[in-house]
Design an enzyme around this catalytic site. Structure first.
Site, PDB file in Angstrom:
ATOM      1  N   ARG A  66       0.820  -1.216   0.000  1.00  0.00           N
ATOM      2  CA  ARG A  66       0.000   0.000   0.000  1.00  0.00           C
ATOM      3  C   ARG A  66       0.852   1.262   0.000  1.00  0.00           C
ATOM      4  O   ARG A  66       0.487   2.273  -0.616  1.00  0.00           O
ATOM      5  CB  ARG A  66      -0.939  -0.017   1.220  1.00  0.00           C
ATOM      6  CG  ARG A  66      -2.034  -1.058   1.135  1.00  0.00           C
ATOM      7  CD  ARG A  66      -2.763  -1.225   2.445  1.00  0.00           C
ATOM      8  NE  ARG A  66      -1.893  -1.793   3.487  1.00  0.00           N
ATOM      9  CZ  ARG A  66      -2.329  -2.139   4.705  1.00  0.00           C
ATOM     10  NH1 ARG A  66      -3.588  -1.972   5.021  1.00  0.00           N
ATOM     11  NH2 ARG A  66      -1.481  -2.634   5.585  1.00  0.00           N
ATOM     12  N   VAL A 111       2.937   6.741  14.546  1.00  0.00           N
ATOM     13  CA  VAL A 111       4.070   6.473  15.434  1.00  0.00           C
ATOM     14  C   VAL A 111       5.314   7.155  14.846  1.00  0.00           C
ATOM     15  O   VAL A 111       5.832   6.727  13.801  1.00  0.00           O
ATOM     16  CB  VAL A 111       4.319   4.955  15.592  1.00  0.00           C
ATOM     17  CG1 VAL A 111       5.517   4.714  16.507  1.00  0.00           C
ATOM     18  CG2 VAL A 111       3.077   4.263  16.132  1.00  0.00           C
ATOM     19  N   ASN A 346     -17.082 -41.287  -7.644  1.00  0.00           N
ATOM     20  CA  ASN A 346     -16.722 -42.518  -6.942  1.00  0.00           C
ATOM     21  C   ASN A 346     -17.897 -43.094  -6.159  1.00  0.00           C
ATOM     22  O   ASN A 346     -18.119 -44.297  -6.147  1.00  0.00           O
ATOM     23  CB  ASN A 346     -15.556 -42.250  -5.981  1.00  0.00           C
ATOM     24  CG  ASN A 346     -14.242 -42.040  -6.715  1.00  0.00           C
ATOM     25  OD1 ASN A 346     -13.683 -42.972  -7.267  1.00  0.00           O
ATOM     26  ND2 ASN A 346     -13.755 -40.806  -6.732  1.00  0.00           N
ATOM     27  N   ARG A 379     -21.413 -36.293 -17.349  1.00  0.00           N
ATOM     28  CA  ARG A 379     -21.224 -36.854 -16.008  1.00  0.00           C
ATOM     29  C   ARG A 379     -21.114 -38.357 -16.106  1.00  0.00           C
ATOM     30  O   ARG A 379     -21.584 -38.985 -17.052  1.00  0.00           O
ATOM     31  CB  ARG A 379     -22.417 -36.477 -15.113  1.00  0.00           C
ATOM     32  CG  ARG A 379     -22.191 -36.704 -13.620  1.00  0.00           C
ATOM     33  CD  ARG A 379     -21.255 -35.682 -13.025  1.00  0.00           C
ATOM     34  NE  ARG A 379     -21.344 -35.671 -11.550  1.00  0.00           N
ATOM     35  CZ  ARG A 379     -20.442 -36.194 -10.757  1.00  0.00           C
ATOM     36  NH1 ARG A 379     -19.366 -36.763 -11.255  1.00  0.00           N
ATOM     37  NH2 ARG A 379     -20.577 -36.128  -9.446  1.00  0.00           N
ATOM     38  N   HIS A 760      -9.699 -27.429  -3.972  1.00  0.00           N
ATOM     39  CA  HIS A 760      -8.759 -28.066  -3.058  1.00  0.00           C
ATOM     40  C   HIS A 760      -8.051 -27.016  -2.211  1.00  0.00           C
ATOM     41  O   HIS A 760      -7.718 -25.933  -2.693  1.00  0.00           O
ATOM     42  CB  HIS A 760      -7.705 -28.868  -3.837  1.00  0.00           C
ATOM     43  CG  HIS A 760      -8.277 -30.082  -4.498  1.00  0.00           C
ATOM     44  ND1 HIS A 760      -7.663 -30.700  -5.561  1.00  0.00           N
ATOM     45  CD2 HIS A 760      -9.412 -30.789  -4.267  1.00  0.00           C
ATOM     46  CE1 HIS A 760      -8.387 -31.748  -5.944  1.00  0.00           C
ATOM     47  NE2 HIS A 760      -9.450 -31.815  -5.168  1.00  0.00           N
ATOM     48  N   LEU A 779       8.144 -29.310 -16.420  1.00  0.00           N
ATOM     49  CA  LEU A 779       8.052 -30.750 -16.675  1.00  0.00           C
ATOM     50  C   LEU A 779       8.399 -31.070 -18.127  1.00  0.00           C
ATOM     51  O   LEU A 779       9.095 -32.043 -18.421  1.00  0.00           O
ATOM     52  CB  LEU A 779       6.640 -31.247 -16.338  1.00  0.00           C
ATOM     53  CG  LEU A 779       6.327 -31.384 -14.843  1.00  0.00           C
ATOM     54  CD1 LEU A 779       4.834 -31.406 -14.587  1.00  0.00           C
ATOM     55  CD2 LEU A 779       6.970 -32.662 -14.281  1.00  0.00           C
ATOM     56  N   LYS A 780       7.904 -30.231 -19.030  1.00  0.00           N
ATOM     57  CA  LYS A 780       8.205 -30.435 -20.453  1.00  0.00           C
ATOM     58  C   LYS A 780       9.698 -30.278 -20.715  1.00  0.00           C
ATOM     59  O   LYS A 780      10.308 -31.088 -21.431  1.00  0.00           O
ATOM     60  CB  LYS A 780       7.396 -29.442 -21.283  1.00  0.00           C
ATOM     61  CG  LYS A 780       7.500 -29.670 -22.787  1.00  0.00           C
ATOM     62  CD  LYS A 780       6.569 -28.730 -23.543  1.00  0.00           C
ATOM     63  CE  LYS A 780       6.628 -28.999 -25.039  1.00  0.00           C
ATOM     64  NZ  LYS A 780       5.725 -28.098 -25.793  1.00  0.00           N
ATOM     65  N   PHE A 785       6.335 -36.018 -20.852  1.00  0.00           N
ATOM     66  CA  PHE A 785       5.392 -35.796 -21.941  1.00  0.00           C
ATOM     67  C   PHE A 785       4.263 -34.915 -21.413  1.00  0.00           C
ATOM     68  O   PHE A 785       3.519 -35.326 -20.513  1.00  0.00           O
ATOM     69  CB  PHE A 785       4.831 -37.121 -22.450  1.00  0.00           C
ATOM     70  CG  PHE A 785       5.869 -38.006 -23.096  1.00  0.00           C
ATOM     71  CD1 PHE A 785       6.150 -37.914 -24.459  1.00  0.00           C
ATOM     72  CD2 PHE A 785       6.578 -38.935 -22.337  1.00  0.00           C
ATOM     73  CE1 PHE A 785       7.107 -38.728 -25.040  1.00  0.00           C
ATOM     74  CE2 PHE A 785       7.545 -39.752 -22.912  1.00  0.00           C
ATOM     75  CZ  PHE A 785       7.811 -39.647 -24.276  1.00  0.00           C
ATOM     76  N   SER A 789      -3.101 -29.249 -23.504  1.00  0.00           N
ATOM     77  CA  SER A 789      -4.201 -28.980 -22.571  1.00  0.00           C
ATOM     78  C   SER A 789      -4.711 -30.314 -22.045  1.00  0.00           C
ATOM     79  O   SER A 789      -4.345 -31.384 -22.545  1.00  0.00           O
ATOM     80  CB  SER A 789      -5.338 -28.228 -23.263  1.00  0.00           C
ATOM     81  OG  SER A 789      -5.975 -29.065 -24.217  1.00  0.00           O
TER      82      SER A 789
END
Length: 1101
Positions: A66, A111, A346, A379, A760, A779-780, A785, A789
């Site tokens: 700020r 202060v 599940n 679904r 999550h 990772l690539k 691999f 997307s």
């Protein structure tokens, strides 16, 4: 979500209230809050120091830096503060990519201090402990504190000391301030721990000769610890990130979430957007948002949210109607789309949750058509075919374009369809029905189609060799042993794994046993259950066609002692008890693996679990997970869904591909993708969505690397944390040589203008390296691999698999059909596959839904209508909503029949029973058993006699003479005490009401004519209260307009009227019982002088 940001005011309030330090903390509780509604005159009255001191003013809306942005007013008087606010309060301001309105400000005392009196301190949580950062030069120009600050790691369950602080953090601090700062930092750390902070930064903290001043503060607390810290926290308000408004609908869904065992989340990103989502699952919700953004829909994405954890039909309805309400408030020139998506569930009954969504669509069908809304549904999971059918039907009946797809369609394909990037198929392929596993396999084919009907077997001589030779030093594969050594095992599950399930989760256990059976295991994988809330007993389950008994123990110790072969515990303990039960479980050396299903365990507790697990060599899966599965061997709880999905995804035998995922729902989607593009899954684990999962990606990927049966690895990472970089390192260093296909979800986060916390708890990037985009690139670059997307993940997995088959690393083997498993009766009935005649029929009450229903009327409507006890009785006894006067008459009848003193037989019996020490029910029953024609039971008999005489056209005198000639009493006529000269006021009260309110009183008039005849002979032969109620009720039933004549007569015939007396008099009997108990009356013995003792007649003669 666990770590949530709190306002600076809330953070300082916690600090001032609860910090324990010898340092003199100044300006405690000296702050004032300013909003657009603030009255400055009133503010000055409440905080007199505002008029006498120099002030600092700044926005308190989670804005970083700020000072650099010019958003801090310094060294002002109150008028100066007001002038400063005029140009800022309720003005839109840009902070980075975010634009927001400044509406909440904090005023504090200014202060005065020197630059060298400013210091920087920060505490934040990591997996291994809490880091304390300190820099001797604080303030707006502190710079890169990660690089400059001194650091002190306080390990999990370790204590901080002033000596350690002085030695490791305060080396550049002047000697005269070391003691004060050391005490303050220790006090701050203890506060941080006690109040479950996850982040606490003060910049600057100022130390002068007067004491310590906390100037600027930023903090996050672990919201899941609310049940532990409620007494200290109070009701904490969590402000939204700057740039996003707090909407009442978000608060409404958060309230629903707090009251539910399911998970319900909603964040509004752009209420005017045309793309709305309603996604099941924390991981799936992120994937859908990613895909929408990848296809260019980021500016039109209206919301982020998820529903999961088997919400009820009503909860899903409430969630859906909130979204439909929001999306139909403003029209969009291009119309709108609603994406109802999800991975393969599940354990959630898809049809049940879809019923709630369908109800909401029906309620909003007008606005949906007006706003030109198209709906796309995808679904899978238990009973999903019925859910999709119902969703398709509502589209046809309402005229709303609804396109429905199941597991045969890639999860995110509907996004491309909705945004016009893919054609919409006219007739999507029909997937196998949920009931297919009932049918016997006549051939070697599996119940569901897939890309290949084979699974891998090692090619003689070469099949086990990977593409690159692994570096030495990796642990060889070994089975679990009975004694724990402190080193975690490579093989978590085998065909002989035995487990204990903590919690009475019968559905999950039955699912595990069905999986065992279809995998041709020799014995069930569940050895026992532990449930502390009942005594030791046995629980019945099915093993194939036959029934078996599984022991249930009250405590873990007994279960471990009697089942020494168990090495896995699956904990369904609640978030409140999971920590204690897990810590207890780890005390038993035989346990090597623990799966913790619960979501919402405080992070501090999870870290303690991890520390102990690492010391003891225990592998933790979870928390916040569905578990894991090893096809052909073992599955944890509800992992993999029901048997139709187990068979469709070929999880009954091992394939060649092992995966690790954070999301439980996405792990089932991976089962589907891998089964369609390869020979199937070898093993899969969902490590859980919390910030600190018990085991991490590296733990499992290295296990897979060292497992010969695994030929390729799939990793589904996500935004937040840095674990994926360890995989990069492992590939680069040659420790991981098997092909790794990887994708990190959450790529959309970098496109949003404000921070979004995904489903999550761990799905939030705190720095650039934690973004999904950065991790995918790393990772690539490392050699994994990585698809473009998630849409292309399945294609890439198939391509890598085909390459391994071509190289001979994987050799397809012949498919062997699994044994069939009978379907449970309850589930078969849910699917509509069977029927049986009901044992009971009822038409008055239905408690199965979200709301209790009386004769078709919801209980809320019963109370809104204010129909009272009489109206409720009308619904339950007569299945009608009776007129108001009828309800009042019923209540009057109950009042006048409630009691008639202790001398009558029913009350007498109740009193005698009560004084004999019997309980309420026994005493009441004793009194009720005396009711009959002679006492109280004359209502029905009187109604029948008078009705029959009146309906046959018999004159009152003829009726009296006939009864006398037949030697029968006229029921409802006569009283032992009351007479024509001493009338019963109860009858008089009822007569006045009936004459005034009933449409007609033909039978009552007839009975009163009979009374005139009988009282002329004897004055006490009056129409008594039983008789009056009986004949008046017949008039009511016949004339109120709610019943046919036959219906009215039937109620009299089946004894409904006597019920009035029984119900009313029960009140009196209970009163007598309570009265005797209150008076502490002893055993009743009838006095001798009230008994006439006579000899038998033959002896007296």
């Amino acid at each position: 979500m666990s770590a949530k940001a709190i306002s600076e005011q809330t953070g300082k309030e916690f600090l001032y209230k609860y910090i324990c330090t010898s340092a003199a903390v100044q300006n405690r509780f000296r702050y004032a809050n300013v909003t657009p509604e603030t009255d400055f005159d009133r503010l000055a009255q409440d905080h007199p120091w505002l008029l006498t001191e120099r002030l600092v003013v700044k926005p308190d809306q989670l804005i970083k830096r700020r000072g650099k942005l010019g958003l801090v007013g310094v060294n002002l008087d109150l008028n100066g503060v007001r002038d400063w606010l005029k140009t800022r309060l309720m003005r839109e301001t840009a902070v980075g990519k975010a634009k927001g309105v400044l509406k909440n400000f904090l005023i504090e005392p200014f202060v005065a201090h020197k630059q060298e009196e400013e210091f920087y301190v920060c505490i934040y949580a990591t997996r291994e402990g809490d880091y304390v950062l300190f820099h001797h030069e604080g303030g707006v120009d502190v710079g890169d504190v990660d690089a400059k600050a001194q650091k002190l790691l306080v390990g999990v369950d370790e204590k901080i000391s002033e000596d350690a602080v002085k030695k490791q953090l305060l080396s550049h601090v002047p000697a005269d301030r070391k003691a004060v700062l050391a005490s303050f930092v220790v006090g701050l750390f203890n506060l941080y721990e006690d109040l479950y902070f996850t982040y606490l930064e003060i910049n600057p903290v100022v130390v002068t000769k007067d004491g310590v001043f906390v100037l600027d503060m930023a903090a996050k607390i672990d919201a899941t610890a609310d049940y532990l810290c409620k007494a200290k926290w109070g009701d904490v308000e969590f402000p939204p990130p700057f740039g996003r408004e707090a909407y009442p609908e978000e608060a409404y869904i958060a309230d629903l979430d707090a009251k539910s065992g399911a998970s319900l989340k909603l964040t509004l990103l752009n209420p005017r957007g045309r793309i709305w989502t309603m996604v099941a699952g924390g991981g799936a919700s992120v994937v859908y948002s990613d895909t929408i953004c990848d296809l260019g829909g980021v500016d039109e994405l209206a919301n982020y949210g998820e529903y999961s954890g088997a919400p009820s039909e009503q909860q899903t309805y409430d969630y859906a109607k909130t979204i439909l309400s929001l999306m139909t408030r403003e029209k969009h020139p291009d119309g709108k789309v609603l994406i109802i998506g999800g991975s393969i569930a599940n354990f959630t009954n898809v049809a049940a949750t879809f019923k709630g969504i369908v109800r909401a669509i029906r309620d909003y069908q007008g606005p949906l058509k007006e706003h030109e809304v198209m709906i796309f549904v995808r679904r899978g999971g238990p009973n999903y075919q019925e859910g999709l059918r119902v969703m398709g039907e509502v589209g046809k009946t309402t005229g709303i374009p609804i396109h429905v797809f199941g597991t045969e369609t890639h999860m995110t394909a509907i996004v491309g369809m909705a945004l016009g990037h893919r054609p919409i198929p006219n007739q999507p392929p029909v997937a196998a029905h949920t009931a297919n596993f009932l049918l016997s396999s006549g051939s070697a084919s599996t119940p569901a189609s897939s890309r290949t009907a084979s699974f891998s077997e090692t090619k003689p001589g070469s099949g086990a060799s990977p593409a690159k030779k692994p570096k030495p030093g990796g642990p060889p594969e070994r089975e679990t042993s009975s004694a724990r050594t402190g080193v975690k095992v490579t093989t978590l599950f085998s065909k002989h794994t035995k487990s204990i399930v903590w919690g009475m989760q019968t559905r999950a256990v039955q699912g595990m046993l069905d999986f065992d059976y279809v995998c041709s295991r020799e014995e069930p994988s569940v050895a026992a259950m532990v449930y502390p809330f009942t005594g030791d007993h046995k629980q019945k389950f099915y093993w194939g066609h036959k029934e078996i008994l599984v022991p249930v123990y009250k405590n873990m110790g007994d279960a471990m002692k009697k089942h020494p072969g168990v090495d896995v515990v699956i904990s369904f303990a609640s978030l409140r008890s999971a920590f204690d039960s897990t810590m207890e479980t780890m005390q038993y050396p035989q346990i090597h693996t623990i799966a913790i299903i619960a979501e919402g365990i405080p992070e501090a507790q999870t870290r303690k679990i991890i520390k102990v697990a690492d010391e003891k060599g225990v592998t933790i899966i979870g928390p916040a997970t569905v578990g894991g599965i090893k096809p052909g061997c073992f599955k944890i709880g509800n992992t993999g869904g029901m048997l139709d999905n187990i068979l469709a995804s070929k999880l009954y035998r091992p394939g060649s591909v092992a995966y690790v995922s954070r999301s439980g729902g996405m792990s089932n989607e991976l089962n589907n993708i891998i089964s369609r593009t390869t020979d199937g899954v070898y093993e899969g684990v969902a490590i859980g969505g919390d910030r600190y999962p018990g085991s991490v990606f590296t733990d499992h990927v290295l296990r897979y690397q060292d497992t010969p049966g695994v030929k390729m690895i799939v990793m589904l990472g996500e935004i937040g944390g840095t674990e994926e970089y360890k995989i990069c390192q492992g590939i680069k260093q040659g420790r991981i040589t098997k092909p790794v296909v990887s994708w990190c979800i959450g790529t959309c986060a970098t496109m949003f203008s404000s921070e979004v916390q995904f489903g999550h708890a761990g799905a939030c990037a705190n720095q650039a390296s934690e973004t999904a985009v950065a991790k995918n690139q790393a990772l690539k670059d490392a050699g994994a691999f990585v698809p473009k997307s998630f849409d292309e993940l399945g294609v890439l997995i198939g391509s890598v698999y085909d390459d391994l088959v071509a190289k001979g690393v994987i050799v397809p083997a012949t498919e062997v059909p699994p044994p069939t498993v009978p379907m449970d009766y309850s589930w078969a009935r849910e699917l509509g596959l069977i029927r049986k005649p009901a044992s009971f029929m009822t038409s008055i009450c239905d408690e199965r839904g979200q709301e209790l229903i009386y004769a078709g009327m919801p209980i809320t409507e019963v109370f809104k209508s204010e129909m009272g006890l009489g109206g409720t009785l009308g619904l339950l006894w007569f299945q009608r909503r009776l007129p108001r006067y009828a309800c009042q008459f019923i209540e009057m009848c109950l009042m006048v029949t409630a009691d008639h003193g202790p001398a009558v037989s029913g009350a007498h019996n109740t009193i005698v029973c009560a004084r004999a020490g019997k309980d309420l029910i026994s005493s009441l029953t004793s009194g009720l058993l005396t009711i009959g024609d002679r006492f109280g039971g004359a209502l029905d008999a009187a109604a029948k006699q008078f009705s029959k005489a009146f309906d046959s056209g018999m004159l009152p005198m003829e009726f009296v003479n006939k009864m006398k000639k037949e030697g029968k009493l006229i029921m409802g006529i006569g009283h032992r005490v009351k007479s024509i000269n001493n009338p019963d006021m109860r009858v008089q009260i009822l007569k006045d009401f009936v004459k005034q309110n009933f449409p007609a009183t033909q039978l009552l008039d007839y009975a009163l004519d009979v009374e005139k005849i009988t009282t002329s002979k004897k004055p006490n032969l009056i129409l008594n209260v039983d008789g009056f109620i009986g004949v008046a009720f017949v008039d009511l039933l016949r004339t109120c307009g709610g019943f046919t004549r036959d219906e009215a007569d039937e109620f009299v015939e089946i004894g409904a009227l006597n019920g009035i007396f029984v119900l009313g008099r029960s009140m009196g009997f209970i009163g007598h019982y309570l009265d005797q108990k209150r008076l502490k009356q002893g055993l009743y013995r009838h006095p001798w002088d009230d008994i006439s003792y006579v000899l038998p007649e033959h002896m007296s003669m």
